[in-house]
Design a protein around this motif. Structure first.
Motif, PDB file in Angstrom:
ATOM      1  N   LEU A 324      44.808 -33.615 -33.178  1.00 49.43           N
ATOM      2  CA  LEU A 324      43.353 -33.654 -33.072  1.00 49.43           C
ATOM      3  C   LEU A 324      42.917 -34.759 -32.108  1.00 49.43           C
ATOM      4  O   LEU A 324      42.068 -34.546 -31.239  1.00 49.43           O
ATOM      5  CB  LEU A 324      42.734 -33.883 -34.448  1.00 49.43           C
ATOM      6  CG  LEU A 324      41.204 -33.995 -34.493  1.00 49.43           C
ATOM      7  CD1 LEU A 324      40.546 -32.761 -33.906  1.00 49.43           C
ATOM      8  CD2 LEU A 324      40.726 -34.236 -35.923  1.00 49.43           C
ATOM      9  N   GLY A 325      43.525 -35.924 -32.240  1.00 49.87           N
ATOM     10  CA  GLY A 325      43.205 -37.017 -31.323  1.00 49.87           C
ATOM     11  C   GLY A 325      43.575 -36.701 -29.889  1.00 49.87           C
ATOM     12  O   GLY A 325      42.833 -37.031 -28.953  1.00 49.87           O
ATOM     13  N   ILE A 326      44.708 -36.031 -29.700  1.00 52.86           N
ATOM     14  CA  ILE A 326      45.153 -35.650 -28.349  1.00 52.86           C
ATOM     15  C   ILE A 326      44.157 -34.694 -27.705  1.00 52.86           C
ATOM     16  O   ILE A 326      43.775 -34.863 -26.545  1.00 52.86           O
ATOM     17  CB  ILE A 326      46.554 -35.007 -28.415  1.00 52.86           C
ATOM     18  CG1 ILE A 326      47.615 -36.070 -28.725  1.00 52.86           C
ATOM     19  CG2 ILE A 326      46.884 -34.288 -27.106  1.00 52.86           C
ATOM     20  CD1 ILE A 326      48.980 -35.491 -29.036  1.00 52.86           C
ATOM     21  N   TYR A 327      43.717 -33.693 -28.471  1.00 57.53           N
ATOM     22  CA  TYR A 327      42.778 -32.712 -27.931  1.00 57.53           C
ATOM     23  C   TYR A 327      41.480 -33.387 -27.485  1.00 57.53           C
ATOM     24  O   TYR A 327      40.963 -33.119 -26.396  1.00 57.53           O
ATOM     25  CB  TYR A 327      42.452 -31.647 -28.970  1.00 57.53           C
ATOM     26  CG  TYR A 327      43.618 -30.799 -29.414  1.00 57.53           C
ATOM     27  CD1 TYR A 327      44.687 -30.527 -28.573  1.00 57.53           C
ATOM     28  CD2 TYR A 327      43.651 -30.249 -30.704  1.00 57.53           C
ATOM     29  CE1 TYR A 327      45.746 -29.738 -28.990  1.00 57.53           C
ATOM     30  CE2 TYR A 327      44.697 -29.462 -31.127  1.00 57.53           C
ATOM     31  CZ  TYR A 327      45.750 -29.209 -30.265  1.00 57.53           C
ATOM     32  OH  TYR A 327      46.798 -28.427 -30.680  1.00 57.53           O
ATOM     33  N   ILE A 328      40.957 -34.230 -28.341  1.00 50.69           N
ATOM     34  CA  ILE A 328      39.674 -34.871 -28.043  1.00 50.69           C
ATOM     35  C   ILE A 328      39.779 -35.752 -26.803  1.00 50.69           C
ATOM     36  O   ILE A 328      38.929 -35.710 -25.905  1.00 50.69           O
ATOM     37  CB  ILE A 328      39.187 -35.686 -29.259  1.00 50.69           C
ATOM     38  CG1 ILE A 328      38.855 -34.736 -30.411  1.00 50.69           C
ATOM     39  CG2 ILE A 328      37.979 -36.537 -28.897  1.00 50.69           C
ATOM     40  CD1 ILE A 328      38.587 -35.424 -31.732  1.00 50.69           C
ATOM     41  N   LYS A 329      40.843 -36.522 -26.722  1.00 50.33           N
ATOM     42  CA  LYS A 329      41.016 -37.398 -25.559  1.00 50.33           C
ATOM     43  C   LYS A 329      41.226 -36.598 -24.283  1.00 50.33           C
ATOM     44  O   LYS A 329      40.725 -36.958 -23.217  1.00 50.33           O
ATOM     45  CB  LYS A 329      42.197 -38.336 -25.807  1.00 50.33           C
ATOM     46  CG  LYS A 329      41.908 -39.390 -26.863  1.00 50.33           C
ATOM     47  CD  LYS A 329      43.119 -40.270 -27.141  1.00 50.33           C
ATOM     48  CE  LYS A 329      42.819 -41.271 -28.250  1.00 50.33           C
ATOM     49  NZ  LYS A 329      44.003 -42.115 -28.578  1.00 50.33           N
ATOM     50  N   LEU A 330      41.965 -35.479 -24.401  1.00 49.40           N
ATOM     51  CA  LEU A 330      42.220 -34.655 -23.221  1.00 49.40           C
ATOM     52  C   LEU A 330      40.924 -34.020 -22.714  1.00 49.40           C
ATOM     53  O   LEU A 330      40.682 -33.958 -21.498  1.00 49.40           O
ATOM     54  CB  LEU A 330      43.246 -33.574 -23.551  1.00 49.40           C
ATOM     55  CG  LEU A 330      43.752 -32.706 -22.390  1.00 49.40           C
ATOM     56  CD1 LEU A 330      44.425 -33.565 -21.330  1.00 49.40           C
ATOM     57  CD2 LEU A 330      44.723 -31.643 -22.897  1.00 49.40           C
ATOM     58  N   LEU A 331      40.091 -33.582 -23.623  1.00 49.64           N
ATOM     59  CA  LEU A 331      38.836 -32.946 -23.231  1.00 49.64           C
ATOM     60  C   LEU A 331      37.846 -33.934 -22.619  1.00 49.64           C
ATOM     61  O   LEU A 331      36.961 -33.552 -21.860  1.00 49.64           O
ATOM     62  CB  LEU A 331      38.191 -32.254 -24.438  1.00 49.64           C
ATOM     63  CG  LEU A 331      38.889 -30.992 -24.926  1.00 49.64           C
ATOM     64  CD1 LEU A 331      38.225 -30.466 -26.187  1.00 49.64           C
ATOM     65  CD2 LEU A 331      38.895 -29.919 -23.845  1.00 49.64           C
ATOM     66  N   HIS A 332      37.997 -35.221 -22.946  1.00 46.75           N
ATOM     67  CA  HIS A 332      37.078 -36.238 -22.431  1.00 46.75           C
ATOM     68  C   HIS A 332      37.763 -37.173 -21.430  1.00 46.75           C
ATOM     69  O   HIS A 332      37.263 -38.255 -21.148  1.00 46.75           O
ATOM     70  CB  HIS A 332      36.504 -37.045 -23.589  1.00 46.75           C
ATOM     71  CG  HIS A 332      35.626 -36.234 -24.494  1.00 46.75           C
ATOM     72  ND1 HIS A 332      36.128 -35.505 -25.543  1.00 46.75           N
ATOM     73  CD2 HIS A 332      34.283 -35.995 -24.478  1.00 46.75           C
ATOM     74  CE1 HIS A 332      35.140 -34.874 -26.154  1.00 46.75           C
ATOM     75  NE2 HIS A 332      34.011 -35.155 -25.529  1.00 46.75           N
TER      76      HIS A 332
END
Length: 353
Positions: A324-332
């Motif tokens: 979940l943290g990886i996805y959020i950071k990747l999207l931003h």
């Protein structure tokens, strides 16, 4: 946020570690309530790829045209491609070039261990590489007496038989030669290798091993996860003699099942599995033979609880938190003002297709 968990050609790998890794990713997303789909959807944000087949390359290119993010799971290296199928050593250099091309299509590369990350950092891969375990389903892999009895009855073993098991493809890299040799040296124990590979794909020496007629050496073939759980419950030792891995999901399963574990001392396991703390390690046949005898006869200290701690750290629930943290950071990633938005973005519903 919506993840396209691409499953093209996954049926070809459903009986492999990559197939299990894919299922673990699905479970991790479901447990964390992260919306995902296994089919194309125009409104996905990130596509997650697990294979290096040409269809995955096309999907990565499509995602780039659509200005979507691509996560490429690096399950394969040149090192673990060697000593596998017929001609694998001759093709290893070409295979390396191909996976370099595939992984460079990702915005982020995820590989299971620090060891495989270090290998890939020596490749011509220019994208960011991080390591994250494939994970283990602790709720599923639990030992019980009923499963033990079921396993022994199914394979006609008595309650007094000492049973050593392993699992994997019929390939040299997995240590199948040493497994068979130990069976020949130790006729008082039963050796069972679970897994399957078409014998037309492997060298003649490996085919000869599988067709060996030792009374205490058994190759039942591929079994389901439920049947393998029974085997873990009903056996006395998991013997993992692999020469090269990117992680080894069956090893995590054995740790979760609290079965005694003896492995080959290879670089990948030196930083997170300690000899005589969580597992027993050996380097040559004589040492393996001695340790097998000590473990199955109860002369060696039990390391089950310490090993289970390692499995717990790699639970699917923990994997989901990290993803979940990886996805959020990747999207931003393109937002220079992005700071700790993790707590402000809630997981969405799951789309099962």
């Amino acid at each position: 946020m919506k993840i396209w968990l691409y499953n093209g050609c996954m049926k070809l790998l459903s009986k492999s570690g990559i197939g299990k890794a894919y299922e673990h990713q699905k479970s991790a997303l479901e447990q964390k309530g992260i919306e995902y789909t296994s089919k194309f959807s125009r409104n996905f944000n990130i596509v997650q790829l697990n294979t290096i087949f040409p269809d995955s390359v096309l999907v990565a290119l499509l995602a780039k045209l659509m200005r979507k993010r691509v996560i490429y799971y690096a399950h394969s290296t040149m090192e673990d491609f060697k000593n596998s199928f017929k001609g694998s050593n001759l093709l290893a250099g070409i295979f390396k070039k191909w996976i370099e091309f595939c992984y460079n299509l990702g915005d982020l590369i995820i590989t299971p261990t620090e060891y495989s990350k270090q290998l890939l950092e020596e490749y011509a891969v220019s994208k960011k590489i991080i390591f994250l375990t494939n994970g283990i389903d602790l709720d599923f892999y639990q030992r019980d007496a009923e499963s033990k009895a079921t396993f022994r009855e199914k394979y006609h073993f008595s309650k007094d038989d000492k049973i050593i098991i392993s699992a994997g493809h019929y390939i040299e890299r997995k240590g199948i030669e040493d497994f068979a040799e130990l069976a020949a040296r130790m006729p008082e124990y039963q050796f069972v290798w679970f897994g399957y590979t078409n014998l037309k794909l492997v060298p003649d020496k490996i085919r000869g091993i599988v067709e060996t007629k030792l009374p205490n050496l058994h190759f039942p073939g591929y079994i389901t996860s439920e049947e393998l759980r029974e085997a873990y419950s009903g056996s006395d030792l998991f013997l993992f003699l692999t020469h090269e891995e990117t992680e080894g999901i069956v090893l995590l399963e054995a740790l979760a099942m609290k079965i005694p574990l003896l492995i080959r001392d290879i670089p990948i396991y030196r930083n997170w599995l300690m000899d005589r703390k969580q597992v027993y390690k050996g380097t040559e046949l004589a040492e393996f033979e001695s340790l097998i005898h000590q473990i199955v006869q109860g002369q060696a200290l039990s390391l089950a609880e310490e090993g289970y701690t390692v499995a717990k750290e790699r639970s699917i629930s923990n994997v989901g938190n990290v993803l979940l943290g990886i996805y959020i950071k990747l999207l931003h990633a393109d937002n220079p003002g992005y700071e700790g938005m993790d707590n402000r973005i809630k997981p969405a519903r799951i789309v099962r297709q």
